[in-house]
Design a protein around this motif. Structure first.
Motif, PDB file in Angstrom:
ATOM      1  N   GLN A  68      21.591 -17.721  14.514  1.00 36.80           N
ATOM      2  CA  GLN A  68      22.863 -17.756  13.814  1.00 36.80           C
ATOM      3  C   GLN A  68      22.719 -17.622  12.299  1.00 36.80           C
ATOM      4  O   GLN A  68      23.596 -17.101  11.628  1.00 36.80           O
ATOM      5  CB  GLN A  68      23.570 -19.062  14.162  1.00 36.80           C
ATOM      6  CG  GLN A  68      25.037 -18.964  13.948  1.00 36.80           C
ATOM      7  CD  GLN A  68      25.711 -20.229  14.397  1.00 36.80           C
ATOM      8  OE1 GLN A  68      25.196 -20.978  15.211  1.00 36.80           O
ATOM      9  NE2 GLN A  68      26.870 -20.491  13.848  1.00 36.80           N
ATOM     10  N   PHE A  69      21.620 -18.120  11.758  1.00 33.57           N
ATOM     11  CA  PHE A  69      21.399 -18.010  10.321  1.00 33.57           C
ATOM     12  C   PHE A  69      20.109 -17.237  10.064  1.00 33.57           C
ATOM     13  O   PHE A  69      19.107 -17.808   9.686  1.00 33.57           O
ATOM     14  CB  PHE A  69      21.338 -19.400   9.688  1.00 33.57           C
ATOM     15  CG  PHE A  69      22.568 -20.213   9.961  1.00 33.57           C
ATOM     16  CD1 PHE A  69      23.764 -19.898   9.332  1.00 33.57           C
ATOM     17  CD2 PHE A  69      22.547 -21.259  10.851  1.00 33.57           C
ATOM     18  CE1 PHE A  69      24.916 -20.623   9.600  1.00 33.57           C
ATOM     19  CE2 PHE A  69      23.692 -21.990  11.114  1.00 33.57           C
ATOM     20  CZ  PHE A  69      24.881 -21.672  10.488  1.00 33.57           C
ATOM     21  N   PRO A  70      20.146 -15.920  10.319  1.00 28.98           N
ATOM     22  CA  PRO A  70      18.920 -15.137  10.170  1.00 28.98           C
ATOM     23  C   PRO A  70      18.429 -15.162   8.716  1.00 28.98           C
ATOM     24  O   PRO A  70      19.230 -15.241   7.783  1.00 28.98           O
ATOM     25  CB  PRO A  70      19.353 -13.729  10.575  1.00 28.98           C
ATOM     26  CG  PRO A  70      20.822 -13.697  10.401  1.00 28.98           C
ATOM     27  CD  PRO A  70      21.297 -15.082  10.673  1.00 28.98           C
ATOM     28  N   LYS A  71      17.108 -15.110   8.570  1.00 25.68           N
ATOM     29  CA  LYS A  71      16.528 -15.073   7.224  1.00 25.68           C
ATOM     30  C   LYS A  71      16.531 -13.633   6.728  1.00 25.68           C
ATOM     31  O   LYS A  71      15.499 -12.950   6.765  1.00 25.68           O
ATOM     32  CB  LYS A  71      15.105 -15.623   7.268  1.00 25.68           C
ATOM     33  CG  LYS A  71      15.063 -17.117   7.487  1.00 25.68           C
ATOM     34  CD  LYS A  71      13.683 -17.685   7.205  1.00 25.68           C
ATOM     35  CE  LYS A  71      13.728 -19.193   7.316  1.00 25.68           C
ATOM     36  NZ  LYS A  71      12.388 -19.792   7.284  1.00 25.68           N
ATOM     37  N   CYS A  72      17.691 -13.179   6.274  1.00 27.23           N
ATOM     38  CA  CYS A  72      17.799 -11.814   5.785  1.00 27.23           C
ATOM     39  C   CYS A  72      16.987 -11.690   4.502  1.00 27.23           C
ATOM     40  O   CYS A  72      16.863 -12.645   3.745  1.00 27.23           O
ATOM     41  CB  CYS A  72      19.252 -11.474   5.495  1.00 27.23           C
ATOM     42  SG  CYS A  72      20.263 -11.478   6.970  1.00 27.23           S
ATOM     43  N   SER A  73      16.434 -10.512   4.273  1.00 28.04           N
ATOM     44  CA  SER A  73      15.620 -10.362   3.073  1.00 28.04           C
ATOM     45  C   SER A  73      15.778  -8.965   2.494  1.00 28.04           C
ATOM     46  O   SER A  73      16.209  -8.036   3.178  1.00 28.04           O
ATOM     47  CB  SER A  73      14.157 -10.625   3.400  1.00 28.04           C
ATOM     48  OG  SER A  73      13.767  -9.872   4.518  1.00 28.04           O
ATOM     49  N   THR A  74      15.442  -8.839   1.211  1.00 31.07           N
ATOM     50  CA  THR A  74      15.424  -7.541   0.564  1.00 31.07           C
ATOM     51  C   THR A  74      13.985  -7.060   0.549  1.00 31.07           C
ATOM     52  O   THR A  74      13.097  -7.804   0.157  1.00 31.07           O
ATOM     53  CB  THR A  74      15.941  -7.660  -0.868  1.00 31.07           C
ATOM     54  OG1 THR A  74      17.217  -8.291  -0.826  1.00 31.07           O
ATOM     55  CG2 THR A  74      16.073  -6.313  -1.517  1.00 31.07           C
ATOM     56  N   LEU A  75      13.779  -5.826   0.992  1.00 24.18           N
ATOM     57  CA  LEU A  75      12.415  -5.319   1.070  1.00 24.18           C
ATOM     58  C   LEU A  75      12.124  -4.383  -0.095  1.00 24.18           C
ATOM     59  O   LEU A  75      13.035  -3.835  -0.713  1.00 24.18           O
ATOM     60  CB  LEU A  75      12.204  -4.553   2.378  1.00 24.18           C
ATOM     61  CG  LEU A  75      12.554  -5.271   3.685  1.00 24.18           C
ATOM     62  CD1 LEU A  75      12.180  -4.398   4.864  1.00 24.18           C
ATOM     63  CD2 LEU A  75      11.871  -6.612   3.781  1.00 24.18           C
ATOM     64  N   ALA A  76      10.843  -4.215  -0.385  1.00 25.36           N
ATOM     65  CA  ALA A  76      10.433  -3.215  -1.357  1.00 25.36           C
ATOM     66  C   ALA A  76       9.071  -2.702  -0.945  1.00 25.36           C
ATOM     67  O   ALA A  76       8.410  -3.274  -0.084  1.00 25.36           O
ATOM     68  CB  ALA A  76      10.398  -3.806  -2.758  1.00 25.36           C
ATOM     69  N   ASN A  77       8.672  -1.596  -1.596  1.00 29.58           N
ATOM     70  CA  ASN A  77       7.443  -0.928  -1.199  1.00 29.58           C
ATOM     71  C   ASN A  77       6.225  -1.652  -1.766  1.00 29.58           C
ATOM     72  O   ASN A  77       6.203  -2.035  -2.921  1.00 29.58           O
ATOM     73  CB  ASN A  77       7.504   0.510  -1.723  1.00 29.58           C
ATOM     74  CG  ASN A  77       6.377   1.340  -1.198  1.00 29.58           C
ATOM     75  OD1 ASN A  77       5.227   1.065  -1.480  1.00 29.58           O
ATOM     76  ND2 ASN A  77       6.713   2.351  -0.415  1.00 29.58           N
ATOM     77  N   VAL A  78       5.231  -1.829  -0.929  1.00 25.01           N
ATOM     78  CA  VAL A  78       3.969  -2.410  -1.383  1.00 25.01           C
ATOM     79  C   VAL A  78       2.915  -1.330  -1.329  1.00 25.01           C
ATOM     80  O   VAL A  78       2.802  -0.624  -0.319  1.00 25.01           O
ATOM     81  CB  VAL A  78       3.502  -3.553  -0.463  1.00 25.01           C
ATOM     82  CG1 VAL A  78       2.409  -4.368  -1.135  1.00 25.01           C
ATOM     83  CG2 VAL A  78       4.651  -4.429  -0.057  1.00 25.01           C
TER      84      VAL A  78
END
Lengths: 754, 754
Positions: free
Chosen positions: B494-504
């Motif tokens: 119900q409370f997903p740990k949404c995240s912003t991604l970037a290139n590594v």
């Protein structure tokens, strides 16, 4: 920077296992917020926050200053008048359901609207009496103050039966208001996120059915007992059908005529929406005509129809609710509070979805709760929103709760001045007008077909909600529906469509093996994808699917191998077999010993890792073993599990997955897990998932990384090439990519040199 | 073939949107199995299948031929004798809970074991009386045949009260057996997959607490009423504590001494497991001693202890259950059937997990059901498995149900021959021996700490199951626990740990922006990842997180832009502003008009796509607009949603996602969805997700594909380069990959030429 190179996806980087990647790219240390931090943030105080809370407590402060008088006021007045008239009619009708004199229904249509104007967050719902809620209050009233026999309540003897009934209704209303207010203050309104669109649609349709049935008795003019228990709707219907011959034809005809006219005019309103300045206020017209006709032709005496009868004008003094009654009605009040809120919120969210503005469950609870407390103190009864009345308010152009205020003014006028004019109106007319507005809600049946095409589970939610709410009544039905709906979330993930993947187009793309024609699956490698979380309810299913995919049970193979090893050791001990670094040397040709005698070991031992340290060479289990020792031959050497869609594991599934991984590892199948995020791995580590057998080096970033790693390992092991020297060796190679820009069939050779 | 190139991940292929990919790689047409096909497969018949069904109906046919007489028989005999003795003692003790004479308990310990031997799938559980179940039967017996007053049942007057009680107990047992059998035949045993490890652990611990409490009355020798309702455990405890001064000290001392000895000897058994040929049969020894001492010192008369008393020897004729009683006890029987099965199955799965063999819920139901029918017909009472007795059977070395048969033989011997020897045995000794075996189950409390470290939700399941089962009783508690457990599946997602991604590392790897130091996020591009399914309960959360991540609400921006456009058009109409292909030409410097007068449009209009076809040029919303017209400037031009872990969407979430995508698209933010599988997209298409705004070209295979596409688009648009001619143009370029083999810090230039 990443340079785009035409339409080409070109990557050259090392193969990354999770560990190799982290060695090269150091992770930052992050301080995760603890529960305490969250609590602090929640309890901190600032003027900003205080302002926000104030605004959320008094939504009127934010919308009233932005009110566009020029464009909205006229619509709101027209809508308010139409709604007010319906509110008057419904108030009168629903008071009958509470079994109290009609005039009290007007109070229920007046007081809560005033409170909701200041505190409510929905712009379109018309607060006031709701038939099912009225029936629920009516059931309590009938229970505590039966029409005949002695009253169960110990009221002062001076009060009449009607006064006692009003008292009970008011008390129940205040108590349910207090419950709603408490829920709102405690922020329990969040439960509304569990009301999905499908559930609300099914629930409101069921409510419409309940209203329809509740109005039938007025249309047919029959005496039907008030039932609000589970299955009561059938009792009411049976009661109606057994009395059908007593129908008052005059009432029935009046109702049908009015229903027909209302439907036609509503259709016209809808179709010529653009051309009409305001929709035709058909309810108003019909009421005036029906009252006039009934009065002029003296329907009451001529056809024995039931009319509203005496309407006392003006308000009555407020009363103190009876605390003694609180105790007897706490359960019913709770149900009334919840159903009232659920109905109001579900109708409000229909409109908030349509007009895209936010509504706040907790604030709605506070507004409804205070409204009910206020209304109950002034002898009204429990209010929520009427589906039909809200439909009137919205369809006649209501923009904000200003329309609500105008409807309250209309009710006020009726209460204090012109109520007596309505005295000759037939009750069946009230019922017909109420029904005329249910069309929209009943049209939601078409949802079923739409949902069936879209999503079977959502369709199932709709149907089950509808059935539960119709059969069990709105209170219990809502609880059952929510429970069922939560169950569907489990169903959805319980039988994941696991699939075997293979490479498409010889690059880094892996798709379901069954879907494309020209796929490449490296020999001895299985790529298995599970597209859902794995937990207690689907771990056995996952295991079964995995075993199906690889084609054998690793545990069985392990046991067979261990058995064979025991046999070899035994033969060796007896001197029938010699084991040398070169292989086996037999001293007998045939073995007569039976199987039973050999395996005098316990099953548990057979499940242990294969220990061949005492043998001078590694046994190749896929080669033929001496002396009819047979073990299943397996071609699989590597198994890749694509867990990119596995959003969580629970303890049961972790144990299950660990067991199966161990089994594979013990029969020398390398297992790789790919596509998981870092947190997932951290959690596994925390749960002691890793040991000497299942190591944390099994994680690779992508399927392609794992496949390359496997191919390289295989390559170096077959060419007896020492991987540790690898870094000093340079490759000259050429890759042929079968790629190219879209719409161009060409082969672009890419030459890559180190 | 994919050629491994050292430890390098080298890929060169076109950038693939989902559509481009499918153009190049044609999908195979697959016939999905319909429901009918599944039905056919299910109902088809073959000799193979018949054999499998026969084996599954008679599990003994598969395990008995594989029985290892030499190594198992001794263990089974020892275990059988110990278990049989405990069974005798418990049968006597638990008959007291049913409020019938002790000797009937022996029948309950004999008949079901015989049936289970042939039909059961667990090798380690000891079938027979279970205290909580006995209490439940006892409650029905007390209800229908009260000790005092008139019997509620209409039995023939000739029968005594005890006979009536036995009759009721037998009837309830037969009925619950019928219910279990029906469930097994209808294959409803699958419900057991909803019993997770944590739930079973919590539930059995709670059952142990119930047993503990139920035996207290015998240890202290007090009269306590039988309660099986919710909260009854507190009533029993209160009842015990108020009578504590009436404790029979002799009984208490005897119990404590025996308990101590049993504990110590069990500990020795455990510690010197390897050295002892068979565990010390302490129950047997203690019973013999206790009986001898009680007889020798005449405890009964000297200390007024309660002893077993008269034991009639031999069997009694079978009885026909009373059909009239069926009607009155159907509810209780259902609860008894379910709890009996749940307890037996949960204990069986503890051992099946420990020894890794499969058990079959449906077959267990059939075995228990037939066992109960058989047992009830011979005047036994409802059987399940006793936790302590099963622990004895397993810990004394029981390998298969052969041990069960030996235990039944012991019971048989006691019934027909030596029962009278037990007459002087104290009841408190029976209770102490029963408690001595609960240690293992009670030790499961340590699970809490382990689970807390591993998984908070599983820990919560354990605790809540324990509380529910202790407080509400086993029947209702089990229902509540299962419901709660299913709810946790919803909580988890119900409370997903949404995240912003970037290139590594500048290749095709994208990770959480907060996790690594040297990340590259293309300008104006956001990559947003949601790691869980999206559905009605978390769609608002998802939207909020997405808006947080991009930093603005697209709807607000859209409205502001539309407002600004209205303003420009109005100024243009008034001649205050000229719009030419080159830009705006103002004819006034300052604008005095107020905002209110301008926005005389409806909110709905503001939410429509921005229509600038009447303007000769595209407005650059991020540039400064003339005349103090202010719109929020946004730097975002592309949004990538990583849906690789979104395993499903429901109708509510699809609508929500479509709305937010539209809002982004309307303010000229390109949205890309990546990582979904094909079925996901097919489902969206089926649900009319796509239209003129939200097109199915938004799908790309991976994040990197989408990023490259965006960069290329950006590149070609800034250099005024026409993408349609792209295919005729050749590139010369060099990529610098910051790659290399693991442990080697080097830059390997890769030169790629077309």
């Amino acid at each position: 920077m990443i340079e785009p190179i035409g339409n080409q996806y070109i990557v050259a980087r090392p193969v990354y296992s999770k560990n190799a990647f982290e060695e090269e790219h150091k992770k930052k240390h992050r301080n995760h917020k603890t529960f305490l931090d969250h609590l602090k943030a929640c309890c901190s105080c600032s003027s900003q926050k205080a302002k926000r809370i104030a605004f959320s407590l008094f939504p009127i402060a934010s919308w009233l200053p932005a009110y566009r008088i020029k464009e909205w006021l006229l619509s709101d007045i027209v809508s308010g008048i139409s709604t007010g008239l319906v509110a008057v009619l419904q108030g009168l009708a629903f008071a009958l359901l509470v079994t109290i004199p009609p005039s009290y229904g007007l109070y229920a249509a007046f007081f809560p609207v005033i409170i909701y104007f200041f505190l409510g967050t929905s712009k379109h719902i018309s607060v006031g009496p709701f038939p099912v809620l009225s029936m629920m209050v009516g059931a309590v009233v009938t229970k505590l103050v039966p029409d005949t026999g002695t009253a169960a309540m110990n009221f002062s003897n001076s009060s009449t039966v009607d006064e006692q009934k009003v008292m009970v209704a008011a008390t129940v209303t205040v108590l349910s208001g207090i419950i709603q207010l408490a829920m709102g203050v405690l922020r329990i309104g969040f439960v509304v996120i569990y009301l999905s669109d499908s559930l609300i649609s099914g629930f409101t349709t069921a409510a419409a059915i309940h209203v329809l049935v509740s109005q039938l008795k007025f249309i047919l003019q029959l005496t039907v007992p008030a039932h609000t228990d589970p299955f009561s709707i059938f009792k009411v219907l049976i009661s109606i059908f057994t009395q059908i011959e007593d129908t008052n034809i005059a009432d029935l005809v009046t109702s049908l005529v009015i229903l027909l006219i209302v439907f036609v005019v509503k259709e016209i309103n809808q179709r010529y929406k653009a051309k009409l300045p305001v929709p035709i206020p058909i309810e108003l017209i019909m009421t005036v005509i029906a009252t006039g006709v009934s009065y002029g032709f003296d329907f009451k005496n001529r056809f024995n129809v039931t009319v509203i009868g005496q309407m006392p004008s003006g308000f009555q003094p407020p009363i103190t609710p009876d605390v003694q009654t609180f105790q007897d009605t706490i359960g019913d009040s709770f149900a009334i509070g919840i159903v009232g809120f659920a109905v109001a919120f579900s109708v409000a969210s229909v409109y908030s979805l349509k007009y895209d503005y936010p509504i706040d469950g907790n604030q709605e609870l506070i507004a409804l709760g205070l409204g009910n407390i206020f209304s109950g103190s002034f002898r009204g009864f429990a209010a929520s929103t009427s589906l039909s009345r809200s439909a009137v308010q919205e369809s006649t152009g209501g923009k904000t709760q200003i329309a609500g205020i105008f409807s309250a003014i209309i009710v006020l006028i009726v209460i204090v001045a012109i109520g007596f004019l309505l005295e000759p109106l037939q009750k069946s007319v009230l019922a017909a007008l109420a029904l005329g507005n249910l069309k929209g809600m009943l049209m939601q049946f078409t949802e079923i077909r739409r949902l069936w095409r879209k999503d079977k589970y959502d369709c199932l939610i709709w149907i089950m909600t509808f059935i539960f709410a119709v059969v069990l009544g709105l209170g219990l039905g809502l609880a059952a529906s929510v429970a069922f709906q939560l169950l569907t979330i489990v169903f959805r993930t319980q039988f994941p469509k696991c699939s075997t993947l293979a490479n498409v187009g010889r690059s880094n793309i892996y798709k379901n093996k069954k879907d494309y024609a020209d796929m490449y699956e490296p020999e001895g490698v299985k790529i298995f994808r599970c597209p859902s979380p794995i937990y207690f309810a689907n771990i056995s299913f996952f295991k079964r699917k995995l075993i199906d995919a690889v084609g054998f049970s690793p545990l069985r193979v392990l046991r067979k191998r261990n058995k064979a090893l025991k046999k070899i050791r035994k033969l060796q001990k007896k001197g029938l077999l010699q084991v040398t670094p070169k292989g086996f040397i037999f001293t007998v040709d045939d073995l007569k010993e039976s199987d039973e005698e050999l395996d005098n070991n316990q099953i548990e031992e057979l499940d242990q890792p294969i220990n061949t340290t005492d043998l001078p060479f590694q046994i190749d289990w896929n080669a033929d073993l001496p002396l009819d020792i047979v073990v299943p031959k397996i071609r699989l050497h590597s198994l890749i599990l694509d867990f990119s869609a596995v959003s969580f594991l629970d303890v049961s599934s972790m144990r299950g997955i660990k067991t199966i991984l161990q089994e594979f590892i013990r029969i020398k199948v390398d297992v790789y897990i790919v596509g998981t995020d870092d947190e997932f791995i951290e959690k596994l580590a925390r749960c002691e998932f890793f040991d000497d057998e299942v190591k944390d080096s099994i994680f690779f970033l992508t399927i392609h990384d794992a496949v390359l790693h496997i191919l390289m390992k295989k390559d170096s092991s077959t060419s007896k090439f020492n991987p540790s020297q690898e870094k000093d060796i340079k490759f000259d190679f050429t890759i042929n990519t079968n790629g190219g820009l879209r719409n161009r069939e060409c082969q672009v050779p890419v030459e890559t040199k180190f």
